[in-house]
Structure formats: C-alpha cells, structure tokens
Design an enzyme around this catalytic site. Sequence first.
Site, PDB file in Angstrom:
ATOM      1  NE  ARG A 201       0.376  11.788  10.708  1.00  0.00           N
ATOM      2  CZ  ARG A 201       0.202  10.691  11.443  1.00  0.00           C
ATOM      3  NH1 ARG A 201       0.441  10.713  12.747  1.00  0.00           N
ATOM      4  NH2 ARG A 201      -0.213   9.565  10.873  1.00  0.00           N
TER       5      ARG A 201
ATOM      6  CG  LEU B   6      -1.758  -1.282   1.419  1.00  0.00           C
ATOM      7  CD1 LEU B   6      -2.673  -1.128   2.620  1.00  0.00           C
ATOM      8  CD2 LEU B   6      -2.549  -1.616   0.162  1.00  0.00           C
TER       9      LEU B   6
END
Length: 464
Positions: free
Chosen positions: A16, A9
């Site tokens: 962030r 994935l």
Amino acid sequence: MAPLVTIILAAGKGTRMKSDLVKVLHPLLGVPMLSYPVDLSVTKLKAQKTIVVVGYQADRIKERFKGEPIEFVLQEEQLGTGHAVLQAIPLLQGFEGTVLILCGDVPLVRASTLRGFIESFERDEAVLSVLTTFVEDPSGYGRIIRDDKGLLQRIVEEKDATKEERTIREINTGLYCVQAPFLREGLQGIGRENAQGEYYLTDLIEIARGKGFSCSAFRAEDSLEVMGINTRVDLATAHERLRQEKVRELMLSGVTVLDPSTAYIDRGVTVGKDTVLHPNCTLQGKTVIGERCVIESGVKISDSILGDEVTIRPHCVITESRLEDGVVIGPFAHLRPLTEVRSKAKIGNFVEVKKSVIGRGTKANHLTYLGDAVIGEKVNIGAGTITCNYDGFKKHQTIIGDRVFVGSNVEIVAPVKVGNDSSIGAGSTITRDVPEGALAISRVKQKTIPGWSEKQKRRREKED
C-alpha cells in the site's frame, strides 16, 4: 526485568506504500523506519539479542544496517506473522526469558510504554501478553475478544470476524510479550485454516488457553503511538509526530525555535544551547550546531558541523561542510561537500564554495565561485572571482597564501599558487603562479575613442 530478546518483524513489502522501496526503509526524520524499533531494543531496552526477520529486499535492509548489533533471519515466503516468528526460533535455543515481538512499521512506540508492557506481563505471570489500544475506526485490525472476567480470550482478524465482533474498538497492535519456552512450543501448533491461508501469531492465545495458561493484555493509552504505517498518509502522520517531539526536545534543552511548526530537524541532529532557529529551517543527517548560533529563515544544512556563534543568513544551502567559531555565511550562499571555513571568515551572498578551505578571517563577500581551493588567512576575495578548476578532463587546485588581495572579476585558472601578501588586479585572468608580495595584473590596454557618441548619432541619422 527478566532477560529479554526482541524479534522485529520486517519481512513485508508494504504494497500500500506504492513504492519500489521496501516499507521499513522509508525514511522518518532522516533515518529508516526500521531504525526506531531497532534503537528501542538495542539502546533503550538493552535486549540480550535483537533479531530482525527480513524477506522482501532482505539484502538491501542488511546492507543499510551493517555494523548494527542485530541478527537477521530470512522469511523467504511471507506466510503470516506466526510463520515469520518461527524463522527466529533457532536463535532462541537455550533462552528461557521474555521474547518481545515488535513490528518494523510501528516506529512511534515509546520505551516507557514497552517497559510498562513488559513489567505488566511479568507481574501477571502470563505466558503471552498483547499490547492493545482503542481506536475510533478499527477497520483492518484484529479485534480483542475478552472473557467474562475481562481477561484476554482471543484475537480475531477482521476477515474472520463476525458482524458483532467487528464493532469492537479495542484492537491488536501487533506487539507481544511471550515466554520463550511457550513460544517455541506453541508455534508448532499453529495452522493456516483461515480466510488468508496464513499462520497467525494470534492463534497462540487459543493454544495457551487450551493448555490452561493465562494470557493478558496491556493497553496503550495513545493510539497514535502504536499506529502501524501502511500508506504514505500514515508515513506523513508519523513524521509529523516525530518532528514535533524532536523540536520540543531541542527547546527544552535551551534552543530557541521561533516557529516550531516550520522547523524540520532530523533525528540525528544536535543543537547547542542559546542557538536561535528562525522559521523554515531544515537541519538534516548528522548535523551538529554549536552554542549561540543564529540560523535564519530558509536555510538547509545537511551533515555539517558548525562551531559556536556561527551566523547563517537566509536561504543558504550547506552540505557536508565544517564551519569554525564566529563564521558568517550568506545570504544565498552555497557550501558544497568538503568545504571548511575557518574561524571569523565570511562567505557572503551568491558565493559558492566547493571542496575548499577558507582561512581564518578571510572574506568572499559576493558573487564568487571557489572550487578546489586552499585559501589562507585574512584574504580578500573580490566580487566576481572564479577559481577555474576544471579543464574539461580533471579538476585542479588553486592555492592562495595569507593576506592576499584579489580584486573584482578575477579568473584564476588552476593549477595556480598565489604567494603571501600579494595582490591581483581587478579584471585579471591569472594563469601562472604569483610570487610572494607581488602584484599580478593581466588586462588588455584600454583604448579611448573621443567623440564616439557623436559619430554613432550621425550614423543613425544617415541610416534613417
């Protein structure tokens, strides 16, 4: 081990990280973060197929991994992990083995851990297993909920967890093993009725248990190994772990590292046995260093090949260059791309070489610039020599034959050829070819004025 397909994935942006670059392309020891799970799948676990789910900056990721034995699927809208895996389902048609789901931002996990995970999954005869670990501060992670028998019951995301559930320190690492037939079927039953409005892969556990299937969990003892990278602080932590592992690997293979805490060595670097690395060395890219070399303090070498018994003295920068056996470089030398230094040659202090060939046994000991030059064997390049290779529009080449003596403070204005066994007098500016065996000298005739100091003294006294 049953047939294996890996899904990685890698669709998220990584907000962030505070970066314009997609998170999985941030470098760790000279290669993108995503390279680590890809290498695990392709090289270490030898999966039949490696599928990477991309989204943000998909084209950039595909370009970076062009030529790798992997397949890409696009998650155009990031609607959760379940939705991401769903994009890979068309590539799993007909596959009945184990699907290993990895994360592109979890680069530290070891092949041995994943092998143990897969073996445990197959031994337990579960349809799904999750890799877990214990952490001191579980904030932000999904919590592992077990039943009375200690079996995996469900995983609850923090935003959906109760106050009691949030005290649980066993967390979901985001890595899964799933039987392919169940994965295809189970994903069809996932909804998005949760605080995030996303399709959670973790909902597969509840679906499996509802159908009477068992789910298992395998714990990784080292929580740092399964750490996900979310911030630059995490990136630095991962980099330090990988750096230490690389230095240890080199030392165990016969390399002396005098100060392991200051050695910065990229993943793709190889170093031969009995080579000594002094403090504050940086070895980058695909650098190859031979045996019995000495790399002294403050040296930076990138994408270069060094033969055996090469000495690099302090504070040199070497980029995309090739050095043969017995070469000595530095201190304070700069070898720029496409430089080749033949065996036993010496490039000394404050010498810069660019796109040049330096012949066997040739010496350029100090204060010299050699650019776009081909220099023969056993040539002496005097201090302050410059090959003037740029006319303001394009570069020109200087060719110097074997056994040439070039005196100090010489300018060679390219294009120029200097024949074998010739000499150039100190302080000369050479603009034409020098024949073999000749002496070339170009100086203004010296004029000496007797009594000059006395005349200057009287002049100053008169002005006072």
